[in-house]
Design a protein around this motif. Structure first.
Motif: not given
Length: 182
Positions: A10, A13-14, A87, A118-119, A122, A141, A143, A145
């Protein structure tokens, strides 16, 4: 390493800081529980857990300490709408064809700009839920990551060395591209 990997992913990505934020975690399995524990430990002010089974939601919510609470699916709309972080920690969307059509873990109409979603799925990298969230202008975003950063944490624990995160990410992306969802 899942919870710390989620927080590392997280952060990668953010720009979101989870300290003081409100979060909703959909699901109550192993990855969900690790995330709930990590969010509580990182200072989230509220961590709501939504799950079809009330007992599982309650057991997961306890892991966030005083910030945790279980929310039934029928009461989830208010928590999701008010959360800074949402999430998906369910397998809904895994293996789905990329694009806006397909299974979604929750109604994307409950999401709004300013939230981060966030999901954990991936594969595909862009689930239908992520595609729809981004279409609505929401920061979203996948999964990958979390997968890479939890593996990096495990690598460091096993070897005592820093993990080659960029190489790991590139290898994961290449492997996923070689096996697209059907």
């Amino acid at each position: 390493t899942d919870g710390d990997g989620f927080l590392d992913g997280l952060a990668h990505d953010s720009a979101m800081d989870v300290a003081g934020c409100t979060a909703v975690v959909v699901g109550a399995g192993g990855a969900a529980r690790a995330i709930v524990l990590a969010l509580g430990g990182a200072g989230a002010s509220e961590v709501s857990v939504v799950n079809r089974t009330a007992g599982r939601a309650e057991a997961a919510a306890v892991l966030a300490g005083g910030a945790g609470r279980a929310v039934s699916p029928s009461d989830a709309a208010e928590a999701i709408s008010a959360a800074a972080l949402v999430v998906n920690a369910t397998p809904v969307g895994m293996g789905a064809a990329p694009g806006p059509e397909g299974p979604m873990p929750l109604d994307p109409g409950l999401l709004s700009t300013g939230q981060v979603v966030v999901d954990l799925v991936y594969h595909p990298l862009d689930t239908p839920w992520l595609v729809e969230a981004r279409r609505q202008g929401i920061e979203a975003h996948g999964g990958l990551s979390m997968l890479v950063f939890q593996a990096a944490r495990a690598f460091a624990l096993w070897t005592g060395r820093d993990a080659p995160v960029d190489a790991m990410s590139a290898a994961a992306r290449a492997a996923l591209a070689a096996h697209p969802p059907s």
